[in-house]
Design a protein around this motif. Structure first.
Motif, short mmCIF file in Angstrom:
data_model
loop_
_atom_site.label_atom_id
_atom_site.label_comp_id
_atom_site.label_asym_id
_atom_site.label_seq_id
_atom_site.Cartn_x
_atom_site.Cartn_y
_atom_site.Cartn_z
N ILE A 125 0.83 -1.20 0.00
CA ILE A 125 0.00 0.00 0.00
C ILE A 125 0.87 1.26 0.00
N ASN A 126 0.79 2.01 -1.09
CA ASN A 126 1.45 3.32 -1.16
C ASN A 126 0.60 4.37 -0.45
N SER A 127 -0.71 4.27 -0.60
CA SER A 127 -1.64 5.15 0.09
C SER A 127 -2.98 4.45 0.19
N GLY A 128 -3.74 4.81 1.22
CA GLY A 128 -5.05 4.21 1.40
C GLY A 128 -5.06 3.17 2.51
N ILE A 129 -6.18 2.47 2.61
CA ILE A 129 -6.37 1.44 3.63
C ILE A 129 -7.05 0.24 2.98
N ILE A 130 -6.55 -0.95 3.30
CA ILE A 130 -7.12 -2.20 2.80
C ILE A 130 -7.28 -3.15 3.99
N ARG A 131 -8.30 -3.96 3.95
CA ARG A 131 -8.50 -4.94 5.01
C ARG A 131 -8.68 -6.33 4.44
N SER A 132 -8.37 -7.33 5.27
CA SER A 132 -8.69 -8.71 4.94
C SER A 132 -9.68 -9.21 5.98
N PHE A 133 -10.64 -10.01 5.53
CA PHE A 133 -11.67 -10.51 6.43
C PHE A 133 -12.27 -11.79 5.86
N ASN A 134 -12.98 -12.52 6.71
CA ASN A 134 -13.77 -13.62 6.22
C ASN A 134 -15.18 -13.47 6.75
N ILE A 135 -16.08 -14.25 6.22
CA ILE A 135 -17.48 -14.22 6.64
C ILE A 135 -17.84 -15.64 7.05
N ASN A 136 -18.36 -15.79 8.29
CA ASN A 136 -18.70 -17.14 8.75
C ASN A 136 -20.09 -17.55 8.26
N ASP A 137 -20.52 -18.75 8.66
CA ASP A 137 -21.81 -19.28 8.20
C ASP A 137 -22.99 -18.44 8.65
N ASN A 138 -22.82 -17.68 9.72
CA ASN A 138 -23.90 -16.82 10.22
C ASN A 138 -23.84 -15.43 9.60
N ILE A 139 -23.09 -15.27 8.54
CA ILE A 139 -22.95 -14.01 7.82
C ILE A 139 -22.35 -12.92 8.71
N VAL A 140 -21.44 -13.30 9.58
CA VAL A 140 -20.75 -12.35 10.45
C VAL A 140 -19.33 -12.17 9.90
N SER B 195 -4.36 -2.94 6.58
CA SER B 195 -3.05 -2.52 6.07
C SER B 195 -3.17 -1.10 5.54
N CYS B 196 -2.21 -0.30 5.91
CA CYS B 196 -2.21 1.10 5.46
C CYS B 196 -0.84 1.39 4.84
N GLN B 197 -0.58 2.64 4.59
CA GLN B 197 0.63 3.05 3.87
C GLN B 197 1.88 2.36 4.43
N GLY B 198 2.64 1.75 3.51
CA GLY B 198 3.90 1.11 3.89
C GLY B 198 3.77 -0.34 4.34
N TRP B 199 2.57 -0.91 4.25
CA TRP B 199 2.33 -2.28 4.69
C TRP B 199 1.99 -3.16 3.48
N TRP B 200 2.20 -4.44 3.65
CA TRP B 200 1.83 -5.45 2.65
C TRP B 200 0.55 -6.15 3.11
N ILE B 201 -0.21 -6.68 2.14
CA ILE B 201 -1.38 -7.49 2.47
C ILE B 201 -1.58 -8.54 1.39
N SER B 202 -2.03 -9.71 1.82
CA SER B 202 -2.33 -10.80 0.91
C SER B 202 -3.05 -11.87 1.71
N GLU C 74 -3.62 3.64 -3.62
CA GLU C 74 -2.59 3.38 -4.63
C GLU C 74 -1.80 2.19 -4.13
N VAL C 75 -1.74 1.15 -4.96
CA VAL C 75 -1.20 -0.12 -4.52
C VAL C 75 -0.16 -0.62 -5.53
N VAL C 76 0.94 -1.15 -5.02
CA VAL C 76 1.92 -1.83 -5.87
C VAL C 76 1.59 -3.32 -5.82
N VAL C 77 1.37 -3.91 -6.98
CA VAL C 77 0.95 -5.30 -7.08
C VAL C 77 2.13 -6.15 -7.55
#
Length: 192
Positions: free
Chosen positions: A50-65, A72-79, A101-104
């Motif tokens: 992440i060059n700029s912005g905010i990204i999140r990772s999440f899952n959704i359980n069977d109860n739709i929660v 992850s924000c500026q200067g962090w990796w996410i995958s 803005e993201v470097v892929v």
């Protein structure tokens, strides 16, 4: 110097030629808020810096929660590390929370870079180790700390996100319901 090169330089030293080669294997993209970069059930084929912005990772359980795994924000990796490493379908969604803005870096190019610039294998090993340590610490925190203590740690780790991320996502990250989170936050503000 590019932010991503500064990130790499924290752990390994690349020559100008190696830096140029690394950058040639990446692609900079711009994403609007609410863009889904990865759906659960798909194989993760990219890492995102992440060059700029905010990204999140999440899952959704069977109860739709929703259960937020990371922000992850500026200067962090996410995958989705599980899916990226095993190349099996993952359980995570990756969503852009604010215009970013993201470097892929594709899995294929990452593997090629390991061959072309062996120092990068060390860099990504260090990132993976740091991620493992952080996840283990978060698990231990969830088992041993109160919700208030987990929220205080969240505030210390992500001070800029408090005003930018919906409270229900912060509640999910620290492992409480949105209702409990609102009451807890009001109690904490009253005690200060």
């Amino acid at each position: 110097m590019d932010l991503i090169l500064e990130n790499i330089a924290k752990h390994v030293s690349l020559t100008p030629e190696e830096q140029a080669h690394f950058l040639s294997k990446t692609e900079t993209r711009f994403y609007k808020a609410k863009t889904i970069l990865l759906n659960a059930g798909n194989v993760c084929k990219e890492s995102y810096f992440i060059n700029s912005g905010i990204i999140r990772s999440f899952n959704i359980n069977d109860n739709i929660v929703e259960h937020v795994l990371s922000f992850s924000c500026q200067g962090w990796w996410i995958s989705d590390m599980y899916s990226l490493i095993t190349q099996k379908p993952g359980q995570l969604f990756i969503e852009v929370l604010e215009d970013s803005e993201v470097v892929v870096l594709s899995k294929e190019n990452q593997e090629q870079l390991y061959f072309d610039i062996p120092k990068l294998e060390r860099f990504f090993r260090i990132l993976t180790e740091n991620s493992l340590v952080a996840n283990q610490q978060r698990l231990m925190d969830n088992l041993s700390l109160s919700a208030e203590e987990r929220f205080e740690k969240f505030c210390a780790k992500y001070p800029t996100l408090i005003q930018k991320v919906p409270q229900k996502q912060i509640a999910s990250f620290i492992g409480v319901t949105p209702e409990f989170f609102s009451k807890m936050k009001a109690r904490l503000l009253k005690s200060k």
